[in-house]
Design a protein around this motif. Structure first.
Motif, PDB file in Angstrom:
ATOM      1  N   GLY A 138       0.793  -1.205   0.000  1.00  0.00           N
ATOM      2  CA  GLY A 138       0.000   0.000   0.000  1.00  0.00           C
ATOM      3  C   GLY A 138       0.829   1.259   0.000  1.00  0.00           C
ATOM      4  N   ASP A 139       2.051   1.182   0.411  1.00  0.00           N
ATOM      5  CA  ASP A 139       2.887   2.373   0.471  1.00  0.00           C
ATOM      6  C   ASP A 139       4.333   1.958   0.318  1.00  0.00           C
ATOM      7  OD1 ASP A 139       3.557   4.984   0.681  1.00  0.00           O
ATOM      8  OD2 ASP A 139       3.430   5.076   2.866  1.00  0.00           O
ATOM      9  N   CYS A 140       5.166   2.938   0.234  1.00  0.00           N
ATOM     10  CA  CYS A 140       6.594   2.677   0.023  1.00  0.00           C
ATOM     11  C   CYS A 140       7.389   3.598   0.901  1.00  0.00           C
ATOM     12  CB  CYS A 140       6.958   2.903  -1.443  1.00  0.00           C
ATOM     13  SG  CYS A 140       8.720   2.985  -1.757  1.00  0.00           S
TER      14      CYS A 140
ATOM     15  N   ARG B  59       2.416   2.142  -4.938  1.00  0.00           N
ATOM     16  CA  ARG B  59       1.150   2.078  -4.186  1.00  0.00           C
ATOM     17  C   ARG B  59       0.034   1.396  -4.960  1.00  0.00           C
ATOM     18  NH1 ARG B  59       1.679   8.457  -2.661  1.00  0.00           N
ATOM     19  NH2 ARG B  59       3.444   8.259  -1.227  1.00  0.00           N
TER      20      ARG B  59
ATOM     21  N   ALA C 231      -1.779  12.101  -3.050  1.00  0.00           N
ATOM     22  CA  ALA C 231      -2.379  10.784  -3.270  1.00  0.00           C
ATOM     23  C   ALA C 231      -3.871  10.974  -3.519  1.00  0.00           C
ATOM     24  CB  ALA C 231      -2.129   9.879  -2.068  1.00  0.00           C
TER      25      ALA C 231
ATOM     26  N   THR D 141       2.516  13.283   0.876  1.00  0.00           N
ATOM     27  CA  THR D 141       3.739  12.487   0.869  1.00  0.00           C
ATOM     28  C   THR D 141       4.881  13.295   1.459  1.00  0.00           C
ATOM     29  OG1 THR D 141       3.045  11.240  -1.084  1.00  0.00           O
ATOM     30  CG2 THR D 141       5.401  11.235  -0.564  1.00  0.00           C
TER      31      THR D 141
ATOM     32  N   LYS E  38       4.399   8.112   2.326  1.00  0.00           N
ATOM     33  CA  LYS E  38       3.078   8.718   2.422  1.00  0.00           C
ATOM     34  C   LYS E  38       2.715   8.918   3.887  1.00  0.00           C
ATOM     35  CE  LYS E  38      -0.729   6.500   1.115  1.00  0.00           C
ATOM     36  NZ  LYS E  38      -1.776   5.955   0.200  1.00  0.00           N
TER      37      LYS E  38
END
Length: 214
Positions: free
Chosen positions: A2-4, A119, A168, A175, A193
């Motif tokens: 879902g995120d990085c 994402r 987003a 972010t 994020k």
């Protein structure tokens, strides 16, 4: 995914053995667990890049003959959840994202867009694949970009932060981005994020400052 979140950087200590009078070329390859880092050393400092790795991933995904792009992201095409667009090969997309993740260890200029594309590894559409392909096209045009560490520089820590307010589009979260220097030596950088929805740009910047100092 879902995120990085990535925080990659270098802190060079000591000296690479020279080959010749002033210049040294040394490649740290897969046999040491890395992804083909090339070190160029001269009397002024050390330059690090992954030009060989760029060539390898372009060949892997058949992008050696495509037209290069001048920027890694198309600002006129924001990343959104496209409900009416065809699905794409999830395994291909994730493989491309994974290859680009390794490249961000020497190319912080693509970290933001790579993390943004990461994402959508579950709900990916054609537009997301096109965004990833543009990063490859940009890398094709700039294969030798890297990090430069000068030899003589004051030992002073400087940090910079910023935020992409409500960038987003699927949840309107911002972010956080940041980088840290020892004078003019880039040693670390991050992109993540935010976990809360900021109601203003100022609030988003406060969240960035808190994460930087916390």
């Amino acid at each position: 995914m879902g995120d990085c979140q990535l925080g990659k950087g270098w802190f060079l200590v000591g000296k690479i053995v020279e080959e010749g009078e002033d210049d040294c070329l040394w490649r740290w390859g897969r046999n040491t667990g890395s992804m083909d880092y090339k070190f160029n050393q001269n009397v002024d400092g050390i330059f690090i890049n992954q030009d060989k790795y760029v060539a390898e991933i372009l060949k892997k995904f058949n992008y050696t003959d495509v037209k290069s792009a001048s920027t890694p992201v198309d600002l006129e095409r924001p990343l959104v959840k496209d409900g009416d667009v065809d699905d794409v090969d999830v395994h291909l997309y994730r493989s491309m994202i994974g290859s680009l993740m390794y490249l961000t260890t020497s190319r912080p200029n693509i970290m933001f867009i790579v993390c943004a594309c990461a994402r959508f590894q579950v709900t990916l559409k054609t537009s997301h694949l096109l965004a990833v392909k543009r990063i490859f096209r940009y890398s094709k045009g700039k294969p030798t970009l890297g990090l430069w560490y000068s030899r003589d520089s004051p030992f002073e820590m400087v940090a910079y932060t910023n935020s992409d307010y409500a960038g987003a589009t699927q949840d309107r979260k911002s972010t956080t981005g940041g980088c840290q220097f020892l004078e003019n030596r880039l040693i670390s950088w991050q992109c993540k994020k935010q976990t809360v929805v900021a109601t203003s740009r100022i609030e988003a910047e406060y969240v960035v400052a808190t994460s930087c100092c916390g």
